[in-house]
Design an enzyme around this catalytic site. Structure first.
Site, PDB file in Angstrom:
ATOM      1  N   ARG A  89     -59.630  47.340  19.480  1.00 42.94           N
ATOM      2  CA  ARG A  89     -58.306  47.786  19.079  1.00 42.94           C
ATOM      3  C   ARG A  89     -57.940  49.178  19.590  1.00 42.94           C
ATOM      4  O   ARG A  89     -58.801  50.051  19.703  1.00 42.94           O
ATOM      5  CB  ARG A  89     -58.185  47.770  17.545  1.00 42.94           C
ATOM      6  CG  ARG A  89     -58.228  46.378  16.955  1.00 42.94           C
ATOM      7  CD  ARG A  89     -58.429  46.376  15.453  1.00 42.94           C
ATOM      8  NE  ARG A  89     -58.375  45.029  14.903  1.00 42.94           N
ATOM      9  CZ  ARG A  89     -59.400  44.171  14.922  1.00 42.94           C
ATOM     10  NH1 ARG A  89     -60.566  44.553  15.428  1.00 42.94           N
ATOM     11  NH2 ARG A  89     -59.263  42.958  14.420  1.00 42.94           N
ATOM     12  N   HIS A 114     -57.752  43.574  22.233  1.00 42.80           N
ATOM     13  CA  HIS A 114     -58.321  42.891  23.402  1.00 42.80           C
ATOM     14  C   HIS A 114     -57.361  42.842  24.589  1.00 42.80           C
ATOM     15  O   HIS A 114     -57.300  41.832  25.310  1.00 42.80           O
ATOM     16  CB  HIS A 114     -58.782  41.481  23.030  1.00 42.80           C
ATOM     17  CG  HIS A 114     -59.934  41.451  22.070  1.00 42.80           C
ATOM     18  ND1 HIS A 114     -60.898  42.439  22.032  1.00 42.80           N
ATOM     19  CD2 HIS A 114     -60.277  40.548  21.106  1.00 42.80           C
ATOM     20  CE1 HIS A 114     -61.788  42.141  21.099  1.00 42.80           C
ATOM     21  NE2 HIS A 114     -61.436  41.020  20.510  1.00 42.80           N
ATOM     22  N   HIS A 188     -66.958  38.045  24.941  1.00 45.51           N
ATOM     23  CA  HIS A 188     -66.689  37.712  23.541  1.00 45.51           C
ATOM     24  C   HIS A 188     -67.303  36.367  23.158  1.00 45.51           C
ATOM     25  O   HIS A 188     -66.649  35.532  22.535  1.00 45.51           O
ATOM     26  CB  HIS A 188     -65.182  37.698  23.299  1.00 45.51           C
ATOM     27  CG  HIS A 188     -64.770  37.950  21.889  1.00 45.51           C
ATOM     28  ND1 HIS A 188     -65.073  37.089  20.865  1.00 45.51           N
ATOM     29  CD2 HIS A 188     -64.057  38.962  21.326  1.00 45.51           C
ATOM     30  CE1 HIS A 188     -64.557  37.553  19.728  1.00 45.51           C
ATOM     31  NE2 HIS A 188     -63.946  38.694  19.981  1.00 45.51           N
ATOM     32  N   ASP A 253     -67.079  42.940  10.728  1.00 42.66           N
ATOM     33  CA  ASP A 253     -66.242  43.155  11.905  1.00 42.66           C
ATOM     34  C   ASP A 253     -66.230  44.670  12.141  1.00 42.66           C
ATOM     35  O   ASP A 253     -65.225  45.337  11.929  1.00 42.66           O
ATOM     36  CB  ASP A 253     -64.831  42.611  11.697  1.00 42.66           C
ATOM     37  CG  ASP A 253     -64.036  42.520  12.999  1.00 42.66           C
ATOM     38  OD1 ASP A 253     -64.599  42.850  14.067  1.00 42.66           O
ATOM     39  OD2 ASP A 253     -62.859  42.126  12.956  1.00 42.66           O
ATOM     40  N   GLU A 318     -70.492  42.209  20.581  1.00 39.09           N
ATOM     41  CA  GLU A 318     -69.636  42.587  21.695  1.00 39.09           C
ATOM     42  C   GLU A 318     -69.975  44.010  22.126  1.00 39.09           C
ATOM     43  O   GLU A 318     -69.473  44.983  21.550  1.00 39.09           O
ATOM     44  CB  GLU A 318     -68.172  42.508  21.288  1.00 39.09           C
ATOM     45  CG  GLU A 318     -67.754  41.176  20.694  1.00 39.09           C
ATOM     46  CD  GLU A 318     -66.470  41.287  19.897  1.00 39.09           C
ATOM     47  OE1 GLU A 318     -65.485  41.872  20.417  1.00 39.09           O
ATOM     48  OE2 GLU A 318     -66.452  40.824  18.739  1.00 39.09           O
TER      49      GLU A 318
END
Length: 354
Positions: A89, A114, A188, A253, A318
């Site tokens: 982000r 992304h 990803h 996350d 990631e």
């Protein structure tokens, strides 16, 4: 699984499977005699990774769609995709470089996620097969033109994706620009080492990081660096993922700090183990961070092999720069100037627990 390697078993094949935006899309199969990786030049997507368990049973260990053309319109979760220009982000969908403000595409509330609406994961890359004594792979190139999704500069990126005789899937991104810009590229893939027989709560995870960058509204980092010790975020030693999810009370996350500054060191950043099957995946990266995502928003998703994916059916690791770095001067820089080169290496190594 590194022992008894047979380099004569290395092979790569490719076939055209469709077109997208008037460009040919290919499906590639890479094999080394013990495992198989499937790729496509659409989005630089890893569509399957097929590895044996401790009994030699071969199963796919990444969330996937049935056919490559399915990714053209059904890949909302970015399954297996190369993401950019900026993975993760950017707050407020804007950033400043040398006193100039750049407004980029909003596609995640008030923020950019992304790379915007049409990031690198939906582009057709120009592919070229290659072979070496110890690896087979596909070299892909993509030119992101000045102003694409609001980002400055013509950014030329090359992505090498290769399978080695040592059961490693190696990725290498290189980018150059003709105007100062920001860049942060990753893959990803969603991993499930039990072969999609259930969720990943039975996996063990270790992340070699002693801190995270906590987030505020919109999952934009606050700018802090917070130690993970004695919290549910602590994976410094191997932990059962289900127990950590229960302790957290929500899905992961979060960006883990694997380095405090940029460097070219290829560092071991994580190990994922599935005790029942014996499968182990070790992840290496040159990036300063890794985002742990436990597929929290993947719900009732129709995947390959008639599977329906649900939350926590996979985990993403990631490797990347820290989120919102262009707006956080204290974070490792993601700016790239003309004459410079962005380089990011990722290695996924597969084996069997000893």
């Amino acid at each position: 699984m590194k022992e008894n390697k047979d380099v004569s078993s290395l092979s790569i094949t490719g076939e055209k499977v469709g077109t997208w935006e008037d460009k040919d899309v290919f499906h590639y199969t890479l094999q080394n005699g013990r495992m198989q990786v499937e790729l496509t030049n659409y989005g630089g997507i890893i569509s399957r990774i097929i590895v044996p368990d401790q009994n030699g049973k071969l199963e796919n260990v990444v969330l996937a769609l049935e056919e490559i053309p399915d990714y053209f319109t059904k890949n909302g979760p970015y399954l297996g995709a190369a993401v950019g220009r900026y993975a993760n982000r950017i707050g407020g969908a804007s950033f400043r470089l040398d006193g100039e403000t750049f407004q980029i595409t909003r596609n995640n509330g008030e923020n950019t996620l992304h790379g915007g609406n049409k990031g690198f994961g939906v582009k057709v890359w120009k592919p070229e097969i290659y072979k070496r004594d110890d690896a087979v792979g596909v070299k892909m190139t993509y030119l992101s033109v000045d102003g694409e999704e609001g980002f400055p500069g013509n950014l030329e990126t090359t992505l090498w994706m290769e399978l080695t005789s040592d059961n490693e899937l190696k990725l290498r991104f290189e980018s150059t620009t003709d105007k100062k810009t920001v860049v942060n590229l990753t893959n990803h893939s969603y991993f499930n080492l039990n072969g999609m027989t259930g969720d990943v709560r039975d996996h063990e995870l270790q992340i070699f990081a002693d801190a995270i960058t906590p987030s505020g509204p919109g999952q934009i980092p606050t700018g802090e660096i917070k130690p993970v010790a004695d919290t549910p975020f602590d994976f410094q030693t191997p932990k059962n993922l289900g127990a950590q999810l229960d302790a957290l009370g929500e899905g992961f996350d979060h960006n883990y700090v694997t380095k405090r500054e940029n460097s070219s060191e290829l560092k071991k950043i994580a190990v994922v183990t599935h005790p029942e099957s014996g499968r182990v995946m070790t992840v290496f990266s040159t990036a300063p961070g890794v985002q742990l995502y436990t597929a929290n928003h993947v719900r009732n998703f129709a995947g390959a092999d008639r599977k329906t994916y649900q939350p926590h059916w996979a985990l993403c690791l990631e490797p990347e720069a820290w989120p919102d770095s262009p707006n956080k001067p204290s974070f490792p820089s993601t700016s790239l100037a003309p004459g410079g080169k962005y380089v990011h290496e990722i290695v996924y190594e597969f084996g069997i627990e000893e």
